[in-house]
Scaffold this motif. Sequence first.
Motif, PDB file in Angstrom:
ATOM      1  N   LEU A 206     108.201  55.262 -27.468  1.00  0.00           N
ATOM      2  CA  LEU A 206     108.491  56.413 -26.586  1.00  0.00           C
ATOM      3  C   LEU A 206     107.533  57.572 -26.867  1.00  0.00           C
ATOM      4  O   LEU A 206     107.070  58.250 -25.928  1.00  0.00           O
ATOM      5  CB  LEU A 206     109.943  56.857 -26.794  1.00  0.00           C
ATOM      6  CG  LEU A 206     111.024  55.881 -26.285  1.00  0.00           C
ATOM      7  CD1 LEU A 206     112.408  56.388 -26.663  1.00  0.00           C
ATOM      8  CD2 LEU A 206     110.911  55.716 -24.766  1.00  0.00           C
ATOM      9  N   ILE A 207     107.247  57.794 -28.155  1.00  0.00           N
ATOM     10  CA  ILE A 207     106.304  58.865 -28.510  1.00  0.00           C
ATOM     11  C   ILE A 207     104.926  58.561 -27.946  1.00  0.00           C
ATOM     12  O   ILE A 207     104.229  59.451 -27.408  1.00  0.00           O
ATOM     13  CB  ILE A 207     106.260  59.052 -30.038  1.00  0.00           C
ATOM     14  CG1 ILE A 207     107.599  59.621 -30.535  1.00  0.00           C
ATOM     15  CG2 ILE A 207     105.110  59.966 -30.446  1.00  0.00           C
ATOM     16  CD1 ILE A 207     107.723  59.670 -32.037  1.00  0.00           C
ATOM     17  N   PHE A 208     104.511  57.293 -28.071  1.00  0.00           N
ATOM     18  CA  PHE A 208     103.209  56.908 -27.543  1.00  0.00           C
ATOM     19  C   PHE A 208     103.147  57.112 -26.019  1.00  0.00           C
ATOM     20  O   PHE A 208     102.153  57.628 -25.481  1.00  0.00           O
ATOM     21  CB  PHE A 208     102.935  55.451 -27.898  1.00  0.00           C
ATOM     22  CG  PHE A 208     101.659  54.911 -27.316  1.00  0.00           C
ATOM     23  CD1 PHE A 208     100.418  55.264 -27.863  1.00  0.00           C
ATOM     24  CD2 PHE A 208     101.681  54.093 -26.186  1.00  0.00           C
ATOM     25  CE1 PHE A 208      99.248  54.773 -27.314  1.00  0.00           C
ATOM     26  CE2 PHE A 208     100.507  53.622 -25.638  1.00  0.00           C
ATOM     27  CZ  PHE A 208      99.276  53.952 -26.200  1.00  0.00           C
ATOM     28  N   LEU A 209     104.187  56.729 -25.290  1.00  0.00           N
ATOM     29  CA  LEU A 209     104.210  56.897 -23.838  1.00  0.00           C
ATOM     30  C   LEU A 209     104.210  58.371 -23.459  1.00  0.00           C
ATOM     31  O   LEU A 209     103.520  58.787 -22.497  1.00  0.00           O
ATOM     32  CB  LEU A 209     105.450  56.194 -23.258  1.00  0.00           C
ATOM     33  CG  LEU A 209     105.455  54.655 -23.354  1.00  0.00           C
ATOM     34  CD1 LEU A 209     106.795  54.108 -22.850  1.00  0.00           C
ATOM     35  CD2 LEU A 209     104.298  54.060 -22.560  1.00  0.00           C
ATOM     36  N   ALA A 210     105.004  59.174 -24.234  1.00  0.00           N
ATOM     37  CA  ALA A 210     105.026  60.613 -23.942  1.00  0.00           C
ATOM     38  C   ALA A 210     103.657  61.233 -24.187  1.00  0.00           C
ATOM     39  O   ALA A 210     103.179  62.074 -23.397  1.00  0.00           O
ATOM     40  CB  ALA A 210     106.093  61.289 -24.807  1.00  0.00           C
ATOM     41  N   LEU A 211     102.996  60.827 -25.293  1.00  0.00           N
ATOM     42  CA  LEU A 211     101.666  61.350 -25.596  1.00  0.00           C
ATOM     43  C   LEU A 211     100.660  60.927 -24.534  1.00  0.00           C
ATOM     44  O   LEU A 211      99.798  61.726 -24.102  1.00  0.00           O
ATOM     45  CB  LEU A 211     101.224  60.840 -26.977  1.00  0.00           C
ATOM     46  CG  LEU A 211      99.854  61.328 -27.472  1.00  0.00           C
ATOM     47  CD1 LEU A 211      99.822  62.855 -27.576  1.00  0.00           C
ATOM     48  CD2 LEU A 211      99.525  60.701 -28.822  1.00  0.00           C
ATOM     49  N   ALA A 212     100.762  59.685 -24.077  1.00  0.00           N
ATOM     50  CA  ALA A 212      99.852  59.213 -23.027  1.00  0.00           C
ATOM     51  C   ALA A 212     100.074  59.994 -21.736  1.00  0.00           C
ATOM     52  O   ALA A 212      99.119  60.373 -21.032  1.00  0.00           O
ATOM     53  CB  ALA A 212     100.071  57.716 -22.801  1.00  0.00           C
ATOM     54  N   LEU A 213     101.355  60.239 -21.405  1.00  0.00           N
ATOM     55  CA  LEU A 213     101.647  61.011 -20.189  1.00  0.00           C
ATOM     56  C   LEU A 213     101.136  62.426 -20.312  1.00  0.00           C
ATOM     57  O   LEU A 213     100.568  62.998 -19.345  1.00  0.00           O
ATOM     58  CB  LEU A 213     103.165  61.012 -19.955  1.00  0.00           C
ATOM     59  CG  LEU A 213     103.656  61.781 -18.719  1.00  0.00           C
ATOM     60  CD1 LEU A 213     103.048  61.191 -17.440  1.00  0.00           C
ATOM     61  CD2 LEU A 213     105.181  61.775 -18.649  1.00  0.00           C
TER      62      LEU A 213
END
Length: 230
Positions: A206-213
């Motif tokens: 989730l952190i990775f997806l949030a950072l990518a977004l």
Amino acid sequence: MASSSDVHVRICGQEIIKYDLQIKAIIQDIRECPGPQSALIEFNAKVKEKFNQLRHRIQDLEQMSREQDKETDRLAIQVETESQRKQMLSNQTAWRKANLACKLAIDSLEKEELLDQGASCPPRHRKATKESLVHTSSDITESLMSISRMMAEQVHHSEDTVGSLVTSSKTVQETNEEFRSMTGTIHLGRKLILKYNRRELTDKLLIFLALALFLATVLYILKKRLFPFI
């Protein structure tokens, strides 16, 4: 490779079996003893010596059981020790019966001989004969009392050993219950660790997806500000 402790236990067991067989052979000799009293006394002296040797080796075996590192080995040797004590007690009972039967047979034979001689003996000799019979009966009673005391001591010692075995068995049972409780706790801890590992993986994703977004949003804003014509 067998340890020195195992070798000593095995040697002690072999010596116990040897003394047990020797005692049985002497008891058989007592059963078949035709007399006189001196021969019976000699047999009794031999069997007492063998019983003392057997008792010492059984005590050695019991001491070896206390020196064992594994609880299973200690209990196995204690069970064998108690079995040998019961066998020794059985031999003592057989010895007492054989001794009594032999003494009664010899006493009966001596009485018959004395009665045969009594008719032709003077009164003084008859009195001596009666005293001899009383003395013989006294010896028989004393011997039987000595054997009874020895058997009572062995019974008392056997009761103490049985009590020790019961206590040891209870300790082993309590230890097994503690192991089962610890196993359940470890199994629950393993489940919790696996659950936390999965949650940690989900959080990282989730952190990775949030950072990518976030990065995509920043790039989009920069693109609109710096290159509006694109």
